[in-house]
Write an enzyme that holds these catalytic residues in place. Structure first.
Site, PDB file in Angstrom:
ATOM      1  CE1 TYR B  92     -13.497  26.545  49.359  1.00  0.00           C
ATOM      2  CE2 TYR B  92     -15.188  25.134  48.485  1.00  0.00           C
ATOM      3  CZ  TYR B  92     -14.695  26.524  48.584  1.00  0.00           C
ATOM      4  OH  TYR B  92     -15.191  27.088  47.769  1.00  0.00           O
ATOM      5  CD  GLN B 189     -10.299  25.909  53.387  1.00  0.00           C
ATOM      6  OE1 GLN B 189     -10.893  26.556  52.440  1.00  0.00           O
ATOM      7  NE2 GLN B 189     -10.921  25.680  54.291  1.00  0.00           N
ATOM      8  CG  ASP B 274      -5.732  14.910  45.177  1.00  0.00           C
ATOM      9  OD1 ASP B 274      -6.773  15.194  44.681  1.00  0.00           O
ATOM     10  OD2 ASP B 274      -5.299  15.177  46.133  1.00  0.00           O
ATOM     11  CG  HIS B 303      -8.543  15.465  47.725  1.00  0.00           C
ATOM     12  ND1 HIS B 303      -7.131  16.107  47.863  1.00  0.00           N
ATOM     13  CD2 HIS B 303      -9.547  16.123  48.432  1.00  0.00           C
ATOM     14  CE1 HIS B 303      -7.351  17.187  48.617  1.00  0.00           C
ATOM     15  NE2 HIS B 303      -8.469  17.298  48.996  1.00  0.00           N
TER      16      HIS B 303
END
Lengths: 325, 325, 325, 325, 325, 325
Positions: B92, B189, B274, B303
């Site tokens: 993203y 993403q 995360d 993450h």
């Protein structure tokens, strides 16, 4: 916050060279001429706000490219004859909200048009006006500051500043409004839009720019990391080779350049600890402002500036310049 | 971070009911059919990257609405015969960046297509593909999560997921690629897009979704306040009356629903700390995944997940499923 | 971040007096001579990386005190004749990681040796080389900046800078490498080590120091509170009476002093909003740099500097100075 | 802070299974036996502190591997006959500081030995005792929690816990001390060391562990991200494959296991909002504590616990258990 | 923020036992009787606000101990006959501000009395009413939450809640107001005061408590660390031995207990992500509320709650309950 | 922190013009005369502290307006003849705490009186002395900095500074104290009070002001946003029109003005990274200090200054100036 920018004595003298493209006036003349090819077609639909001292109208008018821009018009009830009007532009991220969000100007006896900010209004106070983006060439940093920034023709603020100028025409189209006595007004982004509209519509009666945003962009990006100026810096952090191109685009939309073209009486407000719209960026516009002017300085305030105290000063200023009956 | 979500033993069993509109499959069949009315028209232009072990091609192909989407194709040099390919979607805020940003897959012997993310790429790693927005009805919270969210037809992820599906067709159009052996791959993403593309293009050979985003939106907005899921919550904070409408739109784009349609072998990665893509949202997709599958669990990671260790596992998985020569 | 350091025009002229002990050259001559009493004994063991365009070797060589230092050597496959080499040093807190972490230099056709950082590699990307500390006299602030800082003889950076110099010897020991064409390269701590190795091994062919750390320590500790320079300030916060002693030690390890001894062509990178390695500390080294030189300035970037854009510039620079075939 | 851990009613019952290696006792018996091959060789050198109610001695004694460990001994002046003694261990990051840092125990009439923490004391209150690390196999996350954590034999806390046990022998070597009446005492890390020393030296007269650290490591790393427990989580974030190995090492040094071996009267302190040493980790040790015991609960306090109020309670407890004259 | 408190389904059922002293009613009967020994002596002095649709009066009336409390009264102009009135209490830290701060209720046709908060108004919006503290026994944590908290008789909220009750009497003293149709209204602290005043003045016509503060103190101090509830926790952090005493005092001022005594129609507002006034504390009051009632739930909002949307709902509610002409 | 204030070379020369009202001396003469109409009436009640080297007395004496102010007196046991005394004032937010909180001065052989700070002591270390506020005219920002700031007669620091002066008289009333050898001492707020008391009681034997607060207010509010100076800025942020009035009040209580009246030998301490009491505010007082003086400069310290090292220096200074036997 601390006083991180220049001391007040320097701010009062700070008048940096303007960065202005040679075709600035031509650009805006062309832009407005194109917009005016669309009839303003202002519509005023009575809305049921539940309020009793004011009539509320849901407004639509033709902004940039003839696109329909929403607004509220609040008319104080039981006032005789045409009244002076205040056109207000709202802060970054917000839309026009519901009609009872802003009641000060109508309570003070002015017709009050609150323009929606195209595309904005999903971050705080809602709006309803979309911003159809004309053929973007590339992406943007999230927000509006870099939307179409690669080209002055396609830059977001070209569209909304055009809307802002046409909003003056829209309010003048209402029969209850005295078209000779229209002020433009706003805080933060609204203040930057007021400077633009006030310069682009030279016969406005007064300009109020409280803690104005959209001024002296390059310095702003160098001395503060607060949103929304920071969106530009963040964009340039990713798009490293576009620095000069970006600031060239912004030069067409700089409140400093609009201020230098203003002729109406102007009132500014500034907070000396404002790290959103740093005082040197506000004074850069103020010191270039070409009309009669005054500035309210709030030494221990940030971007909130004078708030309700500023409003009192603004009301005095508007009563003098608009002489409402 | 701490282990703020469910303990691992619960995560392994967490299989929430799917929120799926009845016309989910029809919606996507129609969407892809419309896109495919445009020929894929993949172009591969040799680019001078300065690299010596890999040939770089600047790619364009027809994505949603036939709009040209950019990509890089990296072909390992001096490899005989058609090679298996990996189509990668990026995280993203990023675009495809410069061609030497991602060298792992080509160094491993795969043809490697890195798809640009329309509109993105001005916040981190740059991109060049614009996202012309079709007639927006209203505004959005800054970012891409709420772009057109009032209508599944106009939602941003409808467009980029269509691009993602067509990217598989694009890579297959290159003569050096073995069209039977194409994997879809991504992190965050990119992982969410890989799930979508893998479900929409049923004959892909493998799906890799590392710390996937775009899964189980409602829970995500309730248990984390980190961007980008937070963009949805921020939008709903301003647009208070749109809650159900928003989640209806999102149900067409939920990785949980795509996972339930996948048939290719799948590999997931998840970090138990995360807070960007919380582990319960990842396991919701994983536990619904319909093909053969495995998941790499990184207990003390956020993450970032397994990073280079995850890549080693992914390379093993791809070598098995794609059997490159 | 904002531009918190000097403006660019001042940075370009900023050439502070060097703080250099009179026995600087003697200290380092003695240090290297002691290290060279141990044969370099470079070992190159083929490793199974799963990669196909590059051969990976797990390397060990004799660093400070003859202690075995790990590295990766990545050799581009199917390249004829001896190739130029790039020796890379990594950023603070990291180790050499897995071999596929850094693929750019080998993809560009260079032999690429990535040196592990002794003791580091448990905070981010892992490493395997321990740092046996010779008879510490007292404690340290957590991290490496103050490890043995009470005495130049025992200071951590004496050991790793010696490793860095010897890594050049190690790569030259590989038969596929052209010993006349070896560049040293690094970002952040790696850039500081490249300056040191480049000055200590005078016949390197090029030096690349991107956003270099380990320069102009005293100013750094006064204008930034970001790690890792802040470790020194934190140490002095507790060990209040050691200020002069600490900066005396650091004067033996200051990139400014190494830069003044460099003769190879040099390339620097700097971010004007870098609060980890502030621009004035980078320009202090750059302006003292004694060889031919250039610097890439990224005005809106922090410590990330130019990233992949810097890499493109570096590749051009290396292709010119190393002239790979 | 909020009450983020279990409610008090659950804490009082929280007695998790102990994670204890089968050779725990053998490990420590061997460790102490090795240490005791070195004569304690306690030295007490009168120091000029400028104080008038207390005599200060600069102490050295043989700790782990016979290495000389520093301490202060404060003897209340003009007290007749042998006095009871308190051995204090200090908090994480600190050293013994200057002698007048801690004056409470001597003012209360106890001989007071304050042990330096090897290697620590460059982050806050200084120390002078180095920690020569025996042949490290790899690196560590900055700090002491992961120093040598790959092997119980080489783990940092093996050394300092051995020092802690020998400190009791050292104070007993002073002729003014009544060897039968020695308490061990500490806050935070000092509390964890007191639990260890109290279990390893079974004839201590009392154990005081205020907001003890070094207990129930695994849970701690899962529910708090505050330093120093977070050092372990950060290490495992980088060294992803070492999770079980790390917790195996830690099981030899867990205050829960030491508590289960304690026989002396014990006093604990706990803050219910302590996110550095979460209350469930303290109660895990307390509920396993095998001797007579009490715990002071401070509901609205974090890691500061009861501070001076806790000290009053501790003084009462020590007066009862040590019965000073 | 995230949904950190109970899920909505539990909130709707959450009805904790009330913590109520046996002399609660006696305490308040005595308190009000004492206050009423002073004549209300409401003064309404016309003020020059510059507004044109509303008449503004600067009000003083006898509050606790007969002390003069300031307020604004805004009367919509040109309205015939006695009008219903809304008494508003303001948020924590604010005073009544200038008269044009709050224009909604008068624009809606209600007489609108805005009560100043004694002592407050130097942190945000200014006020002018001092709070002479009767013989304090000890100190307080900065703010108002712990001012006199050692004794219900001297607690700050005893005084301001008495003011709040008397403000209803004050507005009824104005000849333009219909005394049978007076609502009490407020947000946050103002909501808590509205609950108190509404319970203490049983013949009010409606009670509106939007995101009310001053409810269910003990739980609040355990689940949020945000000001102002945190002032209580901070006080108890220092005054460790006063926990039960403090909560005994607070039980006389708990909105939960007032709600249980309310008989007028009530409207509440709550944000499910409100970490200032957590939803369980609001529902605790709502579920105990004894009159007809409704609650507006804003799932993605924090302490801002529904803002202007809530105002619309409140206006509908007031129009129904007050039936203004 | 960084060195955000002036460099040391400028600090040593920084001697700003004093802002001093013409009736400064008259104001304080009158204030003290009024206080002295109340007999000091010092009471010394033996307290059971559990300590053995010191006798503890719970003290009360007549402070401002004759109000009883608490203190501890710690007398070293078994010391012959009258001893010199140190009167200590404590830091902002704290009270005198329990008697064993501060043991340094008595251990060093001085009679040690620790004065409670009226009203304070509910934020950190507790106190017991209330501050009955004389007829406040308006509110205050939470804390003590703006309590009564609209009028020098009613300002909080008028009261506590009077207490501070009278505390010297109180300790002199104890028969074991040598009244000719009394020093005043404090850190932070305590340092500011020591400057005030030292100037108001001209025959004190020494003044120690470590990192003193309450100096050069206007500059402080402009260069730091840390509490407690920030309370003034926050107050002015809300009370925008009171700027000059506030600084007029503060001019009666400025340590710079007190320093200019001091005659006793003085010792200061300063941290060059102190953002609570910025170094230029400390040097402003120091450079105006009229007696013999010295200052300890800690370059890498913040508000903690030299801590235990400063104490060593202070002990040397007190031994010289008080010559204890």
């Amino acid at each position: 916050m601390v006083m991180f920018d220049m001391p007040l004595s320097e701010l009062r003298e700070y008048r940096p060279d303007r960065v202005e493209p040679s075709d600035f006036d031509e650009f805006w003349a062309r832009t407005l001429a194109e917009a005016r090819r669309h009839d303003i077609a202002a519509e005023f639909v009575a809305a049921d706000s539940g309020l009793r001292t004011v009539d509320v109208f849901d407004v639509r008018f033709a902004g940039w490219n003839g696109e329909r821009v929403a607004a509220w018009l609040l008319m104080p009830r039981r006032v005789d004859g045409p009244v002076p009007a205040v056109v207000e532009y709202v802060g970054y991220g917000s839309g026009r909200s519901l009609a009872h969000q802003r009641l000060f100007m109508s309570a003070a006896g002015f017709a009050h048009l609150v323009m929606d900010s195209r595309g904005q209004g999903s971050a705080w106070r809602p709006g309803v006006t979309p911003d159809p983006e004309p053929a973007p060439q590339t992406g943007q940093y999230p927000g509006f500051m870099t939307r179409g920034i690669d080209d002055p023709e396609r830059y977001y603020y070209r569209r909304i500043m055009t809307d802002a100028a046409r909003a003056v025409e829209a309010v003048r189209a209402h029969p209850g409004v005295d078209a000779q006595r229209v002020a433009v007004y706003g805080r933060s982004q609204g203040g930057g839009l007021a400077l633009a509209a006030g310069a682009l519509v030279p016969d406005v009666a007064a300009i109020v720019a409280d803690v104005p945003f959209l001024c002296h962009y390059r310095r702003a990006t160098e001395i503060t990391d607060k949103t929304p100026y920071a969106e530009i810096a963040q964009y340039l952090k990713a798009r490293r080779t576009d620095v000069e191109r970006v600031f060239r685009t912004l030069s067409y939309f700089d409140g400093v350049n609009f201020a230098a073209r203003a002729t109406a009486p102007g009132q500014f407000g500034v907070g000396l600890m404002d790290d959103v719209c740093p005082p040197s960026t506000v004074f850069a516009a103020y010191n270039h402002y070409a009309g009669p002017k005054d500035i309210c300085v709030w030494p221990y305030n940030g971007h909130e500036g004078g708030e309700v105290f500023q409003e009192s000063d603004t009301l005095r200023f508007l009563n003098e310049t608009l002489a409402p009956r």
